[in-house]
Design a protein around this motif. Sequence first.
Motif, PDB file in Angstrom:
ATOM      1  N   GLY A   2      69.949  24.681  54.172  1.00  0.00           N
ATOM      2  CA  GLY A   2      71.088  25.561  54.228  1.00  0.00           C
ATOM      3  C   GLY A   2      72.390  24.879  53.864  1.00  0.00           C
ATOM      4  N   ASP A   3      72.402  23.561  53.772  1.00  0.00           N
ATOM      5  CA  ASP A   3      73.616  22.831  53.433  1.00  0.00           C
ATOM      6  C   ASP A   3      73.823  22.705  51.932  1.00  0.00           C
ATOM      7  N   GLY A   4      72.983  23.343  51.123  1.00  0.00           N
ATOM      8  CA  GLY A   4      73.129  23.297  49.671  1.00  0.00           C
ATOM      9  C   GLY A   4      72.501  22.086  49.016  1.00  0.00           C
ATOM     10  N   VAL A   5      71.898  21.206  49.799  1.00  0.00           N
ATOM     11  CA  VAL A   5      71.268  20.017  49.243  1.00  0.00           C
ATOM     12  C   VAL A   5      69.822  20.343  48.894  1.00  0.00           C
ATOM     13  N   VAL A   6      69.450  20.098  47.635  1.00  0.00           N
ATOM     14  CA  VAL A   6      68.094  20.368  47.188  1.00  0.00           C
ATOM     15  C   VAL A   6      67.230  19.140  47.456  1.00  0.00           C
ATOM     16  N   THR A   7      66.020  19.373  47.966  1.00  0.00           N
ATOM     17  CA  THR A   7      65.079  18.288  48.233  1.00  0.00           C
ATOM     18  C   THR A   7      63.775  18.587  47.507  1.00  0.00           C
ATOM     19  N   PRO A   8      62.938  17.567  47.288  1.00  0.00           N
ATOM     20  CA  PRO A   8      61.643  17.832  46.650  1.00  0.00           C
ATOM     21  C   PRO A   8      60.821  18.791  47.503  1.00  0.00           C
ATOM     22  N   SER A   9      59.973  19.577  46.861  1.00  0.00           N
ATOM     23  CA  SER A   9      59.184  20.562  47.605  1.00  0.00           C
ATOM     24  C   SER A   9      58.131  19.877  48.462  1.00  0.00           C
ATOM     25  N   ALA A  10      57.697  20.606  49.469  1.00  0.00           N
ATOM     26  CA  ALA A  10      56.681  20.085  50.383  1.00  0.00           C
ATOM     27  C   ALA A  10      55.322  19.963  49.704  1.00  0.00           C
ATOM     28  N   LYS A  11      55.138  20.635  48.552  1.00  0.00           N
ATOM     29  CA  LYS A  11      53.836  20.572  47.884  1.00  0.00           C
ATOM     30  C   LYS A  11      53.570  19.199  47.258  1.00  0.00           C
ATOM     31  N   LEU A  12      54.603  18.380  47.120  1.00  0.00           N
ATOM     32  CA  LEU A  12      54.409  17.031  46.588  1.00  0.00           C
ATOM     33  C   LEU A  12      53.770  16.160  47.653  1.00  0.00           C
ATOM     34  N   GLN A  13      52.735  15.471  47.274  1.00  0.00           N
ATOM     35  CA  GLN A  13      52.009  14.636  48.224  1.00  0.00           C
ATOM     36  C   GLN A  13      52.232  13.157  47.900  1.00  0.00           C
ATOM     37  N   PRO A  14      52.886  12.418  48.790  1.00  0.00           N
ATOM     38  CA  PRO A  14      53.034  10.984  48.553  1.00  0.00           C
ATOM     39  C   PRO A  14      51.666  10.296  48.551  1.00  0.00           C
ATOM     40  N   ILE A  15      51.521   9.291  47.703  1.00  0.00           N
ATOM     41  CA  ILE A  15      50.293   8.497  47.660  1.00  0.00           C
ATOM     42  C   ILE A  15      50.669   7.028  47.688  1.00  0.00           C
ATOM     43  N   GLU A  16      49.683   6.178  47.912  1.00  0.00           N
ATOM     44  CA  GLU A  16      49.924   4.747  47.834  1.00  0.00           C
ATOM     45  C   GLU A  16      50.316   4.403  46.400  1.00  0.00           C
ATOM     46  N   LEU A  17      51.135   3.383  46.246  1.00  0.00           N
ATOM     47  CA  LEU A  17      51.546   2.944  44.921  1.00  0.00           C
ATOM     48  C   LEU A  17      50.312   2.600  44.099  1.00  0.00           C
ATOM     49  N   ALA A  18      50.233   3.166  42.898  1.00  0.00           N
ATOM     50  CA  ALA A  18      49.070   2.976  42.036  1.00  0.00           C
ATOM     51  C   ALA A  18      49.526   3.094  40.590  1.00  0.00           C
ATOM     52  N   PRO A  19      48.686   2.667  39.651  1.00  0.00           N
ATOM     53  CA  PRO A  19      49.040   2.847  38.233  1.00  0.00           C
ATOM     54  C   PRO A  19      49.241   4.330  37.917  1.00  0.00           C
ATOM     55  N   LEU A  20      50.167   4.601  37.027  1.00  0.00           N
ATOM     56  CA  LEU A  20      50.439   5.971  36.620  1.00  0.00           C
ATOM     57  C   LEU A  20      49.209   6.566  35.945  1.00  0.00           C
ATOM     58  N   ALA A  21      48.939   7.824  36.205  1.00  0.00           N
ATOM     59  CA  ALA A  21      47.812   8.536  35.599  1.00  0.00           C
ATOM     60  C   ALA A  21      48.225   9.986  35.393  1.00  0.00           C
ATOM     61  N   GLU A  22      47.513  10.689  34.526  1.00  0.00           N
ATOM     62  CA  GLU A  22      47.792  12.107  34.312  1.00  0.00           C
ATOM     63  C   GLU A  22      47.702  12.844  35.642  1.00  0.00           C
ATOM     64  N   GLY A  23      48.672  13.713  35.876  1.00  0.00           N
ATOM     65  CA  GLY A  23      48.715  14.470  37.122  1.00  0.00           C
ATOM     66  C   GLY A  23      49.548  13.803  38.203  1.00  0.00           C
ATOM     67  N   LEU A  24      49.844  12.526  38.042  1.00  0.00           N
ATOM     68  CA  LEU A  24      50.704  11.819  38.995  1.00  0.00           C
ATOM     69  C   LEU A  24      52.125  11.782  38.441  1.00  0.00           C
TER      70      LEU A  24
END
Length: 141
Positions: A2-24
Amino acid sequence: GGDGVVTPSAKLQPIELAPLAEGLGFILRHKESDGGPRAGTFFCTRECTKLEVPAEGTWRMIMRTVEVGNGYPFNPDTEESEVEMDPPGEDGSVRCVITGFAAVNSRIFRWWNNLEPNARLGAAAMLEAIESEVLSAKKKA
């Protein structure tokens, strides 16, 4: 929020640091060092939609912006960037080409905010940061 600050959506799932791959992908935030009102806040989320790393030949990566925060200059879900990296040359240099496209709401906004020159500066800064990391890793090895 409500304060006007946009945050990433809850649908994003953090993962352990790993090499970049399609879909990440990754979440980018405004620089802390600029000290401005947006310092450290959500900038955008980028997803890797294509990653080709053949043993021989050019590497290719396509990223698309899937979510945007306050201060993001392009319309949501319209930006796509492609990075191509050739194998090292005889002198050890690596040719890297970045192309991309995105939509904005108006030409006046684009002109007023110097979007094209600033996008080029941002791409150059990203490549310089990558180069710095690579050189740093080589020195440690």
